[in-house]
Design a protein around this motif. Structure first.
Motif, PDB file in Angstrom:
ATOM      1  N   GLU A   1      -5.761   1.286  -5.947  1.00 34.51           N
ATOM      2  CA  GLU A   1      -5.810   2.000  -4.664  1.00 34.51           C
ATOM      3  C   GLU A   1      -7.166   2.656  -4.449  1.00 34.51           C
ATOM      4  OE1 GLU A   1      -4.113   2.985  -1.042  1.00 34.51           O
ATOM      5  OE2 GLU A   1      -3.248   1.760  -2.670  1.00 34.51           O
ATOM      6  N   SER A   2      -7.852   2.958  -5.540  1.00 36.51           N
ATOM      7  CA  SER A   2      -9.170   3.610  -5.415  1.00 36.51           C
ATOM      8  C   SER A   2     -10.169   2.712  -4.682  1.00 36.51           C
ATOM      9  CB  SER A   2      -9.709   3.975  -6.799  1.00 36.51           C
ATOM     10  OG  SER A   2      -9.806   2.822  -7.632  1.00 36.51           O
TER      11      SER A   2
ATOM     12  N   ILE B   1      -9.445   0.589  -2.276  1.00 42.75           N
ATOM     13  CA  ILE B   1      -9.095   0.655  -0.864  1.00 42.75           C
ATOM     14  C   ILE B   1      -9.583   1.979  -0.255  1.00 42.75           C
ATOM     15  CG2 ILE B   1      -7.233   0.467   0.811  1.00 42.75           C
ATOM     16  CD1 ILE B   1      -7.638  -2.032  -0.864  1.00 42.75           C
ATOM     17  N   GLU B   2      -9.381   3.068  -0.984  1.00 44.95           N
ATOM     18  CA  GLU B   2      -9.803   4.380  -0.479  1.00 44.95           C
ATOM     19  C   GLU B   2     -11.319   4.446  -0.337  1.00 44.95           C
ATOM     20  OE1 GLU B   2      -8.174   7.152  -3.203  1.00 44.95           O
ATOM     21  OE2 GLU B   2      -6.097   6.920  -2.505  1.00 44.95           O
ATOM     22  N   ALA B   3     -12.035   3.875  -1.292  1.00 47.72           N
ATOM     23  CA  ALA B   3     -13.498   3.870  -1.197  1.00 47.72           C
ATOM     24  C   ALA B   3     -13.975   3.072   0.017  1.00 47.72           C
ATOM     25  CB  ALA B   3     -14.093   3.279  -2.480  1.00 47.72           C
TER      26      ALA B   3
ATOM     27  N   CYS C   1     -10.262  -4.317   4.482  1.00 43.88           N
ATOM     28  CA  CYS C   1      -9.755  -4.081   3.122  1.00 43.88           C
ATOM     29  C   CYS C   1      -8.938  -5.262   2.633  1.00 43.88           C
ATOM     30  CB  CYS C   1      -8.899  -2.809   3.100  1.00 43.88           C
ATOM     31  SG  CYS C   1      -9.809  -1.278   3.431  1.00 43.88           S
TER      32      CYS C   1
ATOM     33  N   GLU D   1      -8.339  -1.769   8.055  1.00 46.97           N
ATOM     34  CA  GLU D   1      -7.315  -2.340   7.174  1.00 46.97           C
ATOM     35  C   GLU D   1      -7.519  -3.847   7.013  1.00 46.97           C
ATOM     36  OE1 GLU D   1      -5.403  -0.635   5.415  1.00 46.97           O
ATOM     37  OE2 GLU D   1      -5.584   1.325   6.365  1.00 46.97           O
TER      38      GLU D   1
ATOM     39  N   ARG E   1       0.817  -1.196   0.000  1.00 42.52           N
ATOM     40  CA  ARG E   1       0.000   0.000   0.000  1.00 42.52           C
ATOM     41  C   ARG E   1       0.858   1.256   0.000  1.00 42.52           C
ATOM     42  NH1 ARG E   1      -2.789  -3.032  -1.732  1.00 42.52           N
ATOM     43  NH2 ARG E   1      -3.027  -1.319  -3.187  1.00 42.52           N
TER      44      ARG E   1
ATOM     45  N   ARG F   1     -12.268   2.580   2.779  1.00 43.13           N
ATOM     46  CA  ARG F   1     -11.925   3.333   3.987  1.00 43.13           C
ATOM     47  C   ARG F   1     -12.927   4.456   4.241  1.00 43.13           C
ATOM     48  NH1 ARG F   1      -5.502   3.728   2.439  1.00 43.13           N
ATOM     49  NH2 ARG F   1      -4.881   1.646   3.206  1.00 43.13           N
ATOM     50  N   LEU F   2     -13.408   5.095   3.182  1.00 38.52           N
ATOM     51  CA  LEU F   2     -14.419   6.149   3.337  1.00 38.52           C
ATOM     52  C   LEU F   2     -15.717   5.594   3.910  1.00 38.52           C
ATOM     53  CD1 LEU F   2     -13.907   8.200   0.045  1.00 38.52           C
ATOM     54  CD2 LEU F   2     -13.245   8.857   2.370  1.00 38.52           C
TER      55      LEU F   2
END
Length: 294
Positions: free
Chosen positions: A168-169, A171-173, A184, A181, A103, A175-176
């Motif tokens: 990575e998008s 993972i970011e979605a 994910c 972790e 990551r 997390r939002l």
């Protein structure tokens, strides 16, 4: 529009197919020879002068009767435990390490990666590992087999590269939406990396199945020995002679020793050969995904 094959194309196809069939037979025949030899009568096999062996000579299970003893069954039980438990521990540690190193934005990631890769080229040696295991009071325990070799640097790097290919998008979605972790990793990254996971899983399982060095160094109790130790005793020590001596002279000792060698090969490799066809389709995809530089 599909081009029509010419006569030369058909000839080349036939030659290629014939060549591949011959190569395939050349690769498969040694396995078939070992199986036939292990099921052959010992005296008949010793008198067999031809290299070619297409079927067992006077079918016999005598070699397996001397190989499959209570000790072998104990070895099978221990090996299955080491393979299942050891592979589970190895995969879990590989997942955690590969995710952390794959990551973006993690401080010290490059330094940690270099430190891990350093162990691929330099190690303390067997004496240092033995002293380390001894200080942890793991000598003659199952943990001496499961933990010291739990993580493979090569497999970790392959898995890290595969995990890095997950966008990575995603993972970011996650997390939002409040995902941790661990969520994910286990709900997004792992399901999207199944091909590489299958390959690494087989690498770990085969390594555990074939491992006899760790048991030789760290184990003292025969009840903890894996299958490979018992088979090694049959092949390389006087154990084979001791087993053969129980036959009462009904079979040529030298001949039976030869068929026992083939029987031990079948016993030790059959489980892996049965599993491999079900996951071999992942090999090319998994290795290629894990071998491409990010």
């Amino acid at each position: 529009m599909v081009e029509k094959k010419t006569g030369l194309d058909w000839v080349l196809d036939i030659l290629n197919t014939t060549l591949l069939i011959l190569i395939g037979l050349a690769c498969l025949y040694p396995f078939w020879y070992v199986v036939c030899a292990s099921f052959s009568d010992a005296n008949e096999f010793l008198r067999h002068d031809f290299v070619l062996l297409l079927k067992p000579l006077k079918f016999s299970l005598e070699a397996y009767q001397y190989c499959i003893t209570d000790r072998i069954l104990v070895g099978y039980r221990n090996t299955l435990f080491y393979v299942v438990a050891g592979t589970a521990i190895s995969m879990f540690l590989t997942f955690l390490g590969a995710y952390a190193l794959s990551r973006k934005g993690w401080m010290g990631k490059r330094l940690v990666t270099l430190m891990i890769m350093f162990t691929m080229y330099f190690s303390g040696g067997i004496i240092a590992i033995y002293l380390w295991v001894q200080q942890l009071h793991m000598i003659d325990t199952v943990w001496a087999i499961l933990l010291p070799t739990a993580l493979s640097t090569y497999n970790l790097i392959v898995m890290r590269t595969a995990f890095a290919n997950v966008p990575e998008s995603l993972i970011e979605a996650a997390r939002l939406d409040g995902a941790s972790e661990f969520t994910c990793l286990f709900r997004i990254v792992i399901p999207l990396s199944q091909a590489t996971i299958a390959v690494v899983l087989l690498f770990y399982a085969v390594s555990r199945w074939n491992d006899w060095m760790s048991a030789t160094i760290f184990l003292r109790t025969a009840d903890l020995y894996p299958l490979q130790i018992f088979l090694r005793e049959i092949l390389l020590t006087s154990s084979a002679d001791n087993i053969i001596s129980t036959s009462g002279g009904s079979t040529n000792t030298v001949a039976l020793a030869e068929t026992i060698k083939y029987a031990t090969i079948v016993i030790s490799t059959a489980p892996i050969l049965c599993i491999y066809p079900f996951i071999q389709r992942y090999f090319v995809t998994g290795v290629m995904i894990g071998g491409v530089k990010e």
